[in-house]
Design a protein around this motif. Sequence first.
Motif, PDB file in Angstrom:
ATOM      1  N   LEU A 168       0.837  -1.199   0.000  1.00  0.00           N
ATOM      2  CA  LEU A 168       0.000   0.000   0.000  1.00  0.00           C
ATOM      3  C   LEU A 168       0.874   1.253   0.000  1.00  0.00           C
ATOM      4  O   LEU A 168       0.614   2.202  -0.752  1.00  0.00           O
ATOM      5  N   GLY A 171       2.286   1.860  -3.395  1.00  0.00           N
ATOM      6  CA  GLY A 171       1.296   2.449  -4.292  1.00  0.00           C
ATOM      7  C   GLY A 171       1.075   3.921  -4.004  1.00  0.00           C
ATOM      8  O   GLY A 171       0.973   4.744  -4.930  1.00  0.00           O
ATOM      9  N   ILE A 172       1.007   4.270  -2.724  1.00  0.00           N
ATOM     10  CA  ILE A 172       0.823   5.675  -2.341  1.00  0.00           C
ATOM     11  C   ILE A 172       2.013   6.512  -2.810  1.00  0.00           C
ATOM     12  O   ILE A 172       1.856   7.644  -3.279  1.00  0.00           O
ATOM     13  N   LEU A 229      -0.833  -0.532  -9.739  1.00  0.00           N
ATOM     14  CA  LEU A 229      -1.547   0.361  -8.823  1.00  0.00           C
ATOM     15  C   LEU A 229      -2.754  -0.331  -8.204  1.00  0.00           C
ATOM     16  O   LEU A 229      -3.025  -0.177  -7.000  1.00  0.00           O
ATOM     17  N   GLU A 232      -1.392  -2.768  -5.577  1.00  0.00           N
ATOM     18  CA  GLU A 232      -0.771  -2.131  -4.415  1.00  0.00           C
ATOM     19  C   GLU A 232      -1.776  -1.331  -3.588  1.00  0.00           C
ATOM     20  O   GLU A 232      -1.850  -1.494  -2.361  1.00  0.00           O
ATOM     21  N   LEU A 233      -2.532  -0.481  -4.227  1.00  0.00           N
ATOM     22  CA  LEU A 233      -3.504   0.321  -3.488  1.00  0.00           C
ATOM     23  C   LEU A 233      -4.662  -0.529  -2.970  1.00  0.00           C
ATOM     24  O   LEU A 233      -5.294  -0.177  -1.966  1.00  0.00           O
TER      25      LEU A 233
END
Length: 292
Positions: A168, A171-172, A229, A232-233
Amino acid sequence: MNFGKALAVAAAPASRLGLIRALVGGYTLYYLAKRRPMLRRLVRTDESLFAPVGPVRVLREPLPAPVADRLNDVTLVTTALFALGAGHRVVGPLHSALLTWTLSYRNSWSMIYHNDNTLVLHTLVLGASRAADAASLDALAGRARPVPHPRYGWPLRLMNASSSAAYLLAGIAKVAGPSGWGWAHGDGLRRQVAVDGVRKEVYGSSAAPAAYALYRHKHLFTGFAVGSLVLELGAPLALLNRKLGKLWALSMFGLHWGIRVIMGIKFRYQMSGVSFTPWFEVERVLRLFRRG
């Protein structure tokens, strides 16, 4: 969806947690043993390269090389005991602390390897849990046969949560960068592959053949960027459903192998598959051996 039910920790067999401890410990033993000569050379390089990170920040200057060598050797010994599940109540926390120090000390010289973070987090969880109640030397020495219990489930959930958090954050970091959500267009990823290939060529290595073959196909990089993305997000969502979690873990495993093929970058812990074992009922392997 009932989020309370989804987040509840279910009972898990002790053998699952024990086998995962053995796998993580076995991987760590191989990883450190293979790098022992490199670590000995590293601590004898120019002291100006020393930039302490993590717990190593307590130091103002590097340790004497012989002291660093002995700490690395002790870490290898505790790693072997950890993998075997011997004296886990003492060895577990001790190994966790030594591994955290050893990898932090390694990362305090010239370059930080972020891919070590997940291994350290997983080891900290295993070291603090009852991960040697089964599939261990400790279990062979005892007579009790533990039944499935949430005490064996929460460490697995925490390991998965730490993995999800790491992805996460990755991704951020992508969408918080200069490109913002435009990172999904794939241009940034395509440039990253190109720069990585050029750097390798300049410094005497070679770019991955796949990088040359794929670079001209811009639309593929858009797909790669969007896919990464989403994975991950969306990582925290994998914690809400077992089937979704397994699918996510398999997808991330494939993503790391894709990075290896396209960029030649190795995330060894993730590529080994050991990083993703807490998502699966690995104890079924033991049942197959017993039937055989």
